[in-house]
Design an enzyme around this catalytic site. Structure first.
Site, PDB file in Angstrom:
ATOM      1  N   LYS A  57       0.867  -1.185   0.000  1.00  0.00           N
ATOM      2  CA  LYS A  57       0.000   0.000   0.000  1.00  0.00           C
ATOM      3  C   LYS A  57       0.898   1.228   0.000  1.00  0.00           C
ATOM      4  CE  LYS A  57      -1.635   2.823   2.841  1.00  0.00           C
ATOM      5  NZ  LYS A  57      -1.493   3.997   1.944  1.00  0.00           N
ATOM      6  N   GLU A 103      10.156   1.755  10.079  1.00  0.00           N
ATOM      7  CA  GLU A 103      11.102   2.820   9.727  1.00  0.00           C
ATOM      8  C   GLU A 103      10.363   4.135   9.947  1.00  0.00           C
ATOM      9  OE1 GLU A 103      14.264   2.521   8.656  1.00  0.00           O
ATOM     10  OE2 GLU A 103      14.246   0.344   8.760  1.00  0.00           O
ATOM     11  N   CYS A 159      13.571  11.696   6.206  1.00  0.00           N
ATOM     12  CA  CYS A 159      13.526  11.154   7.568  1.00  0.00           C
ATOM     13  C   CYS A 159      14.867  11.304   8.283  1.00  0.00           C
ATOM     14  CB  CYS A 159      13.115   9.699   7.543  1.00  0.00           C
ATOM     15  SG  CYS A 159      14.161   8.702   6.468  1.00  0.00           S
ATOM     16  N   GLU A 178      10.054  16.209  15.084  1.00  0.00           N
ATOM     17  CA  GLU A 178      10.345  16.203  13.652  1.00  0.00           C
ATOM     18  C   GLU A 178       9.466  17.265  12.975  1.00  0.00           C
ATOM     19  OE1 GLU A 178       8.850  12.863  11.214  1.00  0.00           O
ATOM     20  OE2 GLU A 178      10.910  12.650  10.512  1.00  0.00           O
TER      21      GLU A 178
HETATM   22  P1  NAD Z   1       2.365   8.645   7.527  1.00  0.00           P
HETATM   23  O1  NAD Z   1       2.697   7.933   8.769  1.00  0.00           O
HETATM   24  O2  NAD Z   1       1.310   9.681   7.559  1.00  0.00           O
HETATM   25  O3  NAD Z   1       1.909   7.594   6.390  1.00  0.00           O
HETATM   26  C1  NAD Z   1       2.714   6.520   6.003  1.00  0.00           C
HETATM   27  C2  NAD Z   1       1.850   5.461   5.346  1.00  0.00           C
HETATM   28  O4  NAD Z   1       0.947   4.909   6.306  1.00  0.00           O
HETATM   29  C3  NAD Z   1       0.975   5.956   4.200  1.00  0.00           C
HETATM   30  O5  NAD Z   1       0.940   4.993   3.188  1.00  0.00           O
HETATM   31  C4  NAD Z   1      -0.377   6.104   4.864  1.00  0.00           C
HETATM   32  O6  NAD Z   1      -1.463   6.017   3.967  1.00  0.00           O
HETATM   33  C5  NAD Z   1      -0.379   4.915   5.817  1.00  0.00           C
HETATM   34  N1  NAD Z   1      -1.279   5.013   6.958  1.00  0.00           N
HETATM   35  C6  NAD Z   1      -1.808   6.115   7.534  1.00  0.00           C
HETATM   36  N2  NAD Z   1      -2.561   5.771   8.615  1.00  0.00           N
HETATM   37  C7  NAD Z   1      -2.493   4.417   8.709  1.00  0.00           C
HETATM   38  C8  NAD Z   1      -3.049   3.473   9.618  1.00  0.00           C
HETATM   39  N3  NAD Z   1      -3.818   3.843  10.639  1.00  0.00           N
HETATM   40  N4  NAD Z   1      -2.771   2.158   9.430  1.00  0.00           N
HETATM   41  C9  NAD Z   1      -1.972   1.760   8.422  1.00  0.00           C
HETATM   42  N5  NAD Z   1      -1.420   2.617   7.524  1.00  0.00           N
HETATM   43  C10 NAD Z   1      -1.684   3.930   7.671  1.00  0.00           C
HETATM   44  O7  NAD Z   1       3.746   9.237   6.979  1.00  0.00           O
HETATM   45  P2  NAD Z   1       3.995  10.165   5.719  1.00  0.00           P
HETATM   46  O8  NAD Z   1       3.495  11.533   5.993  1.00  0.00           O
HETATM   47  O9  NAD Z   1       3.551   9.463   4.475  1.00  0.00           O
HETATM   48  O10 NAD Z   1       5.607  10.175   5.673  1.00  0.00           O
HETATM   49  C11 NAD Z   1       6.388  11.016   6.440  1.00  0.00           C
HETATM   50  C12 NAD Z   1       6.927  10.293   7.658  1.00  0.00           C
HETATM   51  O11 NAD Z   1       7.628   9.126   7.260  1.00  0.00           O
HETATM   52  C13 NAD Z   1       7.951  11.123   8.428  1.00  0.00           C
HETATM   53  O12 NAD Z   1       7.713  10.997   9.800  1.00  0.00           O
HETATM   54  C14 NAD Z   1       9.277  10.486   8.059  1.00  0.00           C
HETATM   55  O13 NAD Z   1      10.311  10.673   9.000  1.00  0.00           O
HETATM   56  C15 NAD Z   1       8.895   9.063   7.937  1.00  0.00           C
HETATM   57  N6  NAD Z   1       9.867   8.349   7.109  1.00  0.00           N
HETATM   58  C16 NAD Z   1      10.740   7.471   7.706  1.00  0.00           C
HETATM   59  C17 NAD Z   1      11.700   6.816   6.958  1.00  0.00           C
HETATM   60  C18 NAD Z   1      12.672   5.859   7.554  1.00  0.00           C
HETATM   61  O14 NAD Z   1      13.297   5.108   6.794  1.00  0.00           O
HETATM   62  N7  NAD Z   1      12.849   5.820   8.857  1.00  0.00           N
HETATM   63  C19 NAD Z   1      11.767   7.059   5.587  1.00  0.00           C
HETATM   64  C20 NAD Z   1      10.883   7.963   5.033  1.00  0.00           C
HETATM   65  C21 NAD Z   1       9.924   8.599   5.792  1.00  0.00           C
END
Ligand code: NAD
Length: 471
Positions: free
Chosen positions: A170, A244, A278, A377
């Protein structure tokens, strides 16, 4: 305007019938880019069933039989690399010339590097009288964010497939172009039906996937807030998780380090992809006596960061993903302003292009260690500078947030830098600007996550050891 209204399940595209959709906009022009339909729990059930059916056959192929599919996927993605880089730039805001290299070419190389592990990785090991077989975990749910969309898909899906797992992916609904490219790649490479399934959707689809009983593992990349919920839900039936999550990474400048190099590299990392990274180093930790010089260098570095259209070759910082992200980041800046920190560059009152989700590169100095800016963050182009009086205090400051994803150490000598690096609670630490190594494990301590991606560590996440004791 594009319509993304299909899942890819069991080797075929399936129209999404449910009525809900979201619109995504060009980050630089604010013009509508695409409508993305959101699937349902029913769609998830079909995708999981397909993945579960396909898993034994995929496992039976062996790693050597699976690796050519990964290489073929890389080849197909390479054929559309220029278009994909452009699409990601428009969605996410990264300058196009960086986008091609970082958002597209690097993940394509990672597909190939993962395939190559088939030749070297020991799936069977002998320990005393035990034969240990590393078996695929099973059907995996992969959930990814929008900021480096192809990279994050690759970091999970490539090792999961090589391990012999099947996947329901997803991807983020907010950066949909890569989803279409991945579906086309599955078709063109004739990946066996059910091996990789893609479902479009947001939180509801993600939740249905995480809670599905036929999913054995959840590999999630995203925010710590959502990651926490996902891990709690997955714990219900003891699914394996790999998380992650977010970061607040420190760049620690030790006395005697090359301050000018450290400042330039920290600013580049912090503002890369408009701060939507991130592992960005978003806290610069400097000796108090160096602060005046550091302040000057930071102001110059920020002034050199040309803000503008991602397609323009001169642009160093593009816009943020969306109006929502801009508003969130502006709220962090307003709070820092109210707290009275020393504004070195940017802020919300400096001119930025009127159209597009722009935030000027912003730097605050003398930031209080217990403030939100020093701990949370921001996920935008905002750098916090903290001062210290002793190296011990610098290490304490670096380790003082709940995160622990990445860090940089700058020292007069590499050996001294390595000693300090080993005192940091972070999964990836580079010393004196050493380059990123995609084969090294990537992941976080603390609230930055659980598990690692990249190279052999990333592959092992998707393998379950079985030891058979022999007489
Ligand atoms: P997010 O947590 O809002 O969403 C991530 C994913 O989770 C999306 O596909 C979203 O649709 C899905 N999602 C949302 N609610 C959910 C739920 N209740 N159950 C299951 N899935 C759900 O994050 P974002 O805004 O897309 O990305 C930014 C964040 O990602 C930042 O905090 C960043 O630091 C982190 N990030 C971490 C890494 C790493 O490798 N550590 C890499 C990239 C981004």
């Amino acid at each position: 305007m594009k319509q993304f209204a299909q899942h890819y399940i069991d080797g075929a595209r399936r129209p999404i019938r449910a009525g809900e959709s979201i619109r995504v906009y060009d980050s630089a022009t604010e013009a509508p880019l695409a409508d993305v339909s959101l699937g349902t729990a029913g769609d998830v059930a079909e995708a999981v069933a397909a993945a579960a059916r396909a898993q034994p056959g995929w496992q039976a192929l062996g790693a050597a039989g699976r690796a050519p599919y990964l290489r073929a996927l890389a080849d197909v993605l390479e054929d559309c690399a220029a278009e994909l880089a452009n699409e990601i730039s428009r969605e996410v805001g990264m300058p196009l010339k960086l986008s091609r290299r970082i958002q597209v070419d690097a993940p394509i190389a990672a597909w190939r590097a993962t395939a190559a592990l088939a030749d070297t990785f020991a799936f069977v090991r002998t320990i005393g009288n035990s034969r240990v077989t590393l078996a695929p975990v099973g059907a995996v749910a992969a959930i990814t964010p929008w900021n480096y969309p192809l990279h994050q898909i690759t970091a999970k899906v490539a090792p999961a497939l090589l391990a012999g797992c099947t996947v329901v992916l997803k991807p983020s609904e907010l950066a949909p172009a890569v989803t279409e490219r991945m579906m086309a790649a599955c078709e063109q490479t004739k990946l066996p039906p059910g091996v990789l399934n893609l479902v479009l959707g947001g939180a509801a689809v993600g939740e249905a996937l995480v809670s599905h009983p036929d999913i054995q593992m959840v590999s999630f990349t995203g925010s710590t807030t959502v990651g926490r919920k996902v891990a709690a839900q997955a714990a219900g039936d003891m699914k394996r998780v790999s998380m992650e999550l977010g970061g607040k990474s420190a760049s620690v400048v030790l006395p005697g380090a090359d301050l000018s190099r450290a400042v330039k590299a920290t600013v580049n990392s912090c503002f890369l992809n408009s701060g939507q990274t991130c592992s960005a180093t978003t806290r610069l930790i400097v000796p108090r006596e160096d602060y005046p010089q550091c302040r000057q260098l930071l102001a110059e570095a920020a002034a050199a960061m040309k803000l503008g259209d991602p397609a323009d070759g001169e642009t160093r910082i593009g816009p943020l993903l969306s109006a929502h992200q801009r508003q969130r980041v502006q709220a962090h800046i307003a709070e820092a302003e109210q707290a009275g920190f020393d504004r070195i560059a940017g802020g919300v009152d400096v001119p930025v292009p009127a159209t597009g989700y722009f935030v000027a590169p912003t730097i605050y100095g003398n930031v209080a260690p217990d403030s939100r800016l020093a701990n949370e963050e921001v996920f935008g182009p905002v750098l916090a500078v903290l001062c210290y009086d002793s190296v011990d205090e610098a290490i304490t400051l670096a380790n003082s947030t709940r995160y622990g994803l990445a860090a940089s150490v700058w020292a007069g000598d590499d050996g001294a830098g390595e000693v300090v690096a080993n005192g940091l609670r972070a999964g990836q630490v580079d010393v004196n600007g050493a380059r990123f190594n995609p084969a090294a494990p990537f992941g976080g301590f603390g609230m930055s996550g659980v598990g690692r991606e990249g190279g052999v560590y990333g592959l092992e996440e998707f393998l379950e050891p079985r030891s058979v004791q022999l007489p």
